[in-house]
Enzyme design. Structure first.
Site, PDB file in Angstrom:
ATOM      1  N   LYS A  45       0.887  -1.181   0.000  1.00 41.49           N
ATOM      2  CA  LYS A  45       0.000   0.000   0.000  1.00 41.49           C
ATOM      3  C   LYS A  45       0.913   1.217   0.000  1.00 41.49           C
ATOM      4  O   LYS A  45       1.378   1.656   1.032  1.00 41.49           O
ATOM      5  CB  LYS A  45      -0.878  -0.022   1.259  1.00 41.49           C
ATOM      6  CG  LYS A  45      -2.235   0.653   1.112  1.00 41.49           C
ATOM      7  CD  LYS A  45      -2.193   2.091   0.642  1.00 41.49           C
ATOM      8  CE  LYS A  45      -1.975   3.067   1.768  1.00 41.49           C
ATOM      9  NZ  LYS A  45      -1.791   4.458   1.282  1.00 41.49           N
ATOM     10  N   GLU A  98       9.227   2.037  11.072  1.00 46.76           N
ATOM     11  CA  GLU A  98      10.284   3.018  10.835  1.00 46.76           C
ATOM     12  C   GLU A  98       9.593   4.378  10.783  1.00 46.76           C
ATOM     13  O   GLU A  98       8.838   4.657   9.861  1.00 46.76           O
ATOM     14  CB  GLU A  98      10.999   2.682   9.531  1.00 46.76           C
ATOM     15  CG  GLU A  98      12.413   3.203   9.499  1.00 46.76           C
ATOM     16  CD  GLU A  98      12.507   4.576   8.881  1.00 46.76           C
ATOM     17  OE1 GLU A  98      12.002   5.547   9.505  1.00 46.76           O
ATOM     18  OE2 GLU A  98      13.083   4.680   7.790  1.00 46.76           O
ATOM     19  N   CYS A 110      13.482  10.725   6.552  1.00 46.64           N
ATOM     20  CA  CYS A 110      13.265  10.326   7.951  1.00 46.64           C
ATOM     21  C   CYS A 110      14.533  10.542   8.773  1.00 46.64           C
ATOM     22  O   CYS A 110      14.468  10.866   9.947  1.00 46.64           O
ATOM     23  CB  CYS A 110      12.817   8.882   8.004  1.00 46.64           C
ATOM     24  SG  CYS A 110      13.784   7.801   6.960  1.00 46.64           S
ATOM     25  N   GLU A 117       9.760  16.599  14.125  1.00 51.79           N
ATOM     26  CA  GLU A 117      10.163  16.396  12.743  1.00 51.79           C
ATOM     27  C   GLU A 117       9.425  17.405  11.851  1.00 51.79           C
ATOM     28  O   GLU A 117       8.211  17.520  11.918  1.00 51.79           O
ATOM     29  CB  GLU A 117       9.777  14.967  12.345  1.00 51.79           C
ATOM     30  CG  GLU A 117      10.210  14.579  10.972  1.00 51.79           C
ATOM     31  CD  GLU A 117      10.018  13.081  10.702  1.00 51.79           C
ATOM     32  OE1 GLU A 117       8.928  12.563  10.973  1.00 51.79           O
ATOM     33  OE2 GLU A 117      10.972  12.453  10.226  1.00 51.79           O
TER      34      GLU A 117
HETATM   35  P1  NAI Z   1       1.580   8.874   7.101  1.00 53.69           P
HETATM   36  O1  NAI Z   1       2.232   8.156   8.215  1.00 53.69           O
HETATM   37  O2  NAI Z   1       0.159   9.249   7.269  1.00 53.69           O
HETATM   38  O3  NAI Z   1       1.672   8.003   5.765  1.00 53.69           O
HETATM   39  C1  NAI Z   1       2.523   6.903   5.554  1.00 53.69           C
HETATM   40  C2  NAI Z   1       1.715   5.739   4.967  1.00 53.69           C
HETATM   41  O4  NAI Z   1       0.758   5.297   5.923  1.00 53.69           O
HETATM   42  C3  NAI Z   1       0.920   6.108   3.715  1.00 53.69           C
HETATM   43  O5  NAI Z   1       0.918   5.024   2.820  1.00 53.69           O
HETATM   44  C4  NAI Z   1      -0.474   6.325   4.277  1.00 53.69           C
HETATM   45  O6  NAI Z   1      -1.492   6.152   3.333  1.00 53.69           O
HETATM   46  C5  NAI Z   1      -0.536   5.259   5.342  1.00 53.69           C
HETATM   47  N1  NAI Z   1      -1.527   5.481   6.394  1.00 53.69           N
HETATM   48  C6  NAI Z   1      -2.023   6.660   6.861  1.00 53.69           C
HETATM   49  N2  NAI Z   1      -2.925   6.437   7.834  1.00 53.69           N
HETATM   50  C7  NAI Z   1      -2.996   5.101   8.011  1.00 53.69           C
HETATM   51  C8  NAI Z   1      -3.729   4.257   8.890  1.00 53.69           C
HETATM   52  N3  NAI Z   1      -4.579   4.749   9.771  1.00 53.69           N
HETATM   53  N4  NAI Z   1      -3.537   2.922   8.816  1.00 53.69           N
HETATM   54  C9  NAI Z   1      -2.668   2.404   7.927  1.00 53.69           C
HETATM   55  N5  NAI Z   1      -1.962   3.144   7.069  1.00 53.69           N
HETATM   56  C10 NAI Z   1      -2.119   4.481   7.099  1.00 53.69           C
HETATM   57  O7  NAI Z   1       2.449  10.136   6.742  1.00 53.69           O
HETATM   58  P2  NAI Z   1       2.020  11.464   5.935  1.00 53.69           P
HETATM   59  O8  NAI Z   1       0.700  11.970   6.410  1.00 53.69           O
HETATM   60  O9  NAI Z   1       2.150  11.204   4.503  1.00 53.69           O
HETATM   61  O10 NAI Z   1       3.150  12.467   6.420  1.00 53.69           O
HETATM   62  C11 NAI Z   1       3.017  13.101   7.669  1.00 53.69           C
HETATM   63  C12 NAI Z   1       4.330  13.206   8.390  1.00 53.69           C
HETATM   64  O11 NAI Z   1       4.862  11.908   8.587  1.00 53.69           O
HETATM   65  C13 NAI Z   1       5.454  13.931   7.677  1.00 53.69           C
HETATM   66  O12 NAI Z   1       5.380  15.308   7.845  1.00 53.69           O
HETATM   67  C14 NAI Z   1       6.663  13.352   8.345  1.00 53.69           C
HETATM   68  O13 NAI Z   1       6.906  14.036   9.554  1.00 53.69           O
HETATM   69  C15 NAI Z   1       6.258  11.924   8.628  1.00 53.69           C
HETATM   70  N6  NAI Z   1       6.757  10.983   7.609  1.00 53.69           N
HETATM   71  C16 NAI Z   1       7.805  10.187   7.921  1.00 53.69           C
HETATM   72  C17 NAI Z   1       8.322   9.340   6.966  1.00 53.69           C
HETATM   73  C18 NAI Z   1       9.472   8.456   7.254  1.00 53.69           C
HETATM   74  O14 NAI Z   1      10.214   8.134   6.358  1.00 53.69           O
HETATM   75  N7  NAI Z   1       9.637   7.982   8.451  1.00 53.69           N
HETATM   76  C19 NAI Z   1       7.799   9.297   5.595  1.00 53.69           C
HETATM   77  C20 NAI Z   1       6.631  10.119   5.395  1.00 53.69           C
HETATM   78  C21 NAI Z   1       6.174  10.936   6.378  1.00 53.69           C
END
Ligand code: NAI
Ligand code: MG
Length: 502
Positions: A184, A259, A294, A393
């Site tokens: 996903k 992660e 990240c 972050e």
């Molecule tokens: P997010 O954590 O919401 O998205 C990451 C993945 O999780 C996406 O595929 C999303 O569709 C999925 N997701 C979202 N809600 C979910 C749920 N309830 N259950 C299962 N899957 C779910 O991150 P987002 O909103 O894109 O970015 C927000 C913040 O997250 C960023 O500003 C950053 O601080 C952090 N981030 C960290 C990353 C890393 O590499 N550790 C990568 C992307 C974002």
């Protein structure tokens, strides 16, 4: 290259080896972050599609895919890697237009994608001779060995900053181990992950071995993470979503690998030697991938004696970074991935200001770019450890700076974070670097550099950056059920109970 020359393929969900329309027929827009224009759409999966994909994955494990050897899976992986290489000229601009990353970075990502797949092909091949590994016992009468079995159906939920690469960090070891996977990708950047579906179809990967469901987090990610027949979830993304996934998994005692990003430090000592070299690593550590990494070393911890000279050089180098449409030649900083992320980054900057920090450079939209989610590379000083900019972050090109006098103080500042993904130290004194490497409470340490990341060493964090390790041989271990087989080999009776008298 012009955006209008890039053809965005229109795709469906990739389930059971074929393209299928989502049950609810939802589509989500693809927005080019450089122009704010809708350039296409992706399918939006829901719980109904997740159920169908999980069934397909289960059938794959019970059928052709489940009976493959490591060597056979290696062949599939090698064919996928070869197709990625062949289609690289198409995939690179698609990645850049979808995520906003500069073309040169998307180009490097695609090389990493094919290398990572090939690396796991090698590990898949080696797996066949690693089966039934004997475990020496202290008894002659019993022998024991270990099987590495695929853990089952795995849910792989990935972010948008390295769309195809983050997916491959999970997909390649999962397939190498023999799992059936459901990927996903992030709704903000799914194009290249859908193309991976087409590649799998072209190479004839057995149906159901890899299914790709694009869609929103709550609509497609959550049902995947909570599905009773998904045996493991591997997630990369935000702390908030990671907490939700782990909470859901706890109800089913489902293993997870998380992660979750960080607020990583880069510590620069006065004995660093060439200041320009150190400045360049500082920029690369925080502004690469438009600051959306990240492990971005977004807290610069600088020894006081060199601070003034270092910051002057840092400003000069930062002013020299080319900010433009990612497709433009020479671009080194593109737009933030989406409007919501752009607003989040801008809010972090304004909060820093209102909390009393100084925006030394940047902090706004570049004057020459009136459209697109662009943020200037931003440098913030007069920071204290209770400010949001020190603790949270940002996920954008925003660096904050604090100075220190002693090594002890540097260590305290570096570890003054809830996160623990990575840290960097720059100094000519290698004994000092070793002390710092041990003192950092992180899963990764860079010495005299920041950010270079390869597929062979382990990757992952501690503290609130999550747990579990991806990449390298550790990445493969994530996808195994380790089964012991213990066999009684003596002709003698066990002799615990007395035989009944005749
Ligand atoms: P997010 O954590 O919401 O998205 C990451 C993945 O999780 C996406 O595929 C999303 O569709 C999925 N997701 C979202 N809600 C979910 C749920 N309830 N259950 C299962 N899957 C779910 O991150 P987002 O909103 O894109 O970015 C927000 C913040 O997250 C960023 O500003 C950053 O601080 C952090 N981030 C960290 C990353 C890393 O590499 N550790 C990568 C992307 C974002
Ligand atoms: Mg996008």
């Amino acid at each position: 290259m012009a955006a209008t020359n890039i053809r965005i393929p229109s795709r469906l969900l990739f389930i059971d080896g074929e393209w299928r329309e989502p049950v609810k027929k939802n589509r989500l827009p693809i927005i080019n972050p450089a122009t704010e224009q809708v350039i296409g759409d992706i399918p939006g999966a829901t719980a109904e599609d997740v159920n169908i994909a999980v069934e397909a994955a289960r059938r794959a494990l019970a059928g052709e895919w489940g009976s493959t050897t490591g060597a056979q899976r290696a062949k599939y992986l090698r064919s996928i890697a070869a197709k990625v290489k062949e289609r690289k000229p198409e995939l690179v601009p698609l990645e850049a237009i979808d995520s906003g990353k500069p073309l040169v970075e998307a180009d490097a990502d695609m090389d990493d994608v094919s290398s990572t797949i090939e690396y796991y092909a090698g590990l898949a091949e080696a797996l066949d001779s690693r089966q039934k590994t004997p475990v020496p016992l202290h008894l002659e009468s019993i022998k024991s060995c270990v099987l590495r079995e695929p853990i089952g159906v795995v849910g792989l939920i990935t972010p948008w900053n390295y769309p195809l690469l983050m997916a491959i960090w999970k997909v390649a070891p999962a397939l190498a181990a023999g799992c059936a996977a459901i990927l996903k990708p992030s709704e903000l950047a799914s194009i290249t992950c859908l193309e991976l579906g087409e590649i799998c179809r072209e190479v004839g990967l057995p149906p159901g071995a890899l299914n790709i469901l694009t869609g929103l987090g709550p609509e497609a990610g959550a049902p995947l993470a909570t599905h009773r027949h998904v045996d493991k979830v591997s997630f990369t993304g935000s702390l908030a979503t990671g907490v939700k996934i782990m909470t859901a998994a706890a109800q089913l005692v489902k293993p997870v690998t998380l992660e979750l990003g960080g607020k990583s430090p880069i510590v620069i000592f006065e004995d660093v030697g060439d200041l320009d070299k150190a400045v360049e690593w500082t920029l690369f550590g925080c502004f690469w991938t438009n600051g959306q990494i990240c492990s971005a070393t977004s807290r610069l911890i600088l020894q006081e004696s060199i601070a003034a000279e270092f910051v002057n050089k840092l400003l000069a180098w930062t002013k020299n970074i080319k900010i433009s449409d990612p497709l433009e030649e020479g671009c080194k900083l593109g737009p933030i991935v989406s409007q919501a992320q752009y607003e989040k980054v801008m809010k972090c900057i304004s909060t820093a200001k209102s909390e009393g920090a100084t925006i030394l450079y940047g902090g706004k939209r570049p004057e020459h770019l009136q459209k697109g989610y662009y943020v200037e590379p931003t440098i913030i000083t007069d920071v204290n450890t209770s400010m949001q900019i020190w603790k949270e972050e940002v996920f954008g090109p925003v660096l904050c700076i604090k100075t220190f006098k002693t090594e002890k103080e540097a260590i305290e500042l570096a570890n003054d974070t809830e996160y623990g993904l990575a840290a960097a130290v720059l100094s000519k004194d290698l004994e000092r670097c070793e002390r710092m490497a041990k003192a950092f409470q992180t899963g990764a340490v860079w010495v005299n550099c920041s950010q270079p990341c390869f597929w062979q060493p382990p990757w992952g964090g501690k503290k609130r950056s999550g747990f579990g390790r991806e990449l390298g041989e550790w990445g493969l271990e994530n996808y195994f059920n380790i089964k012991q087989i213990t066999q009684y080999v003596s002709d003698e009776p066990w002799g615990w109970y007395k035989p009944p008298s005749k």
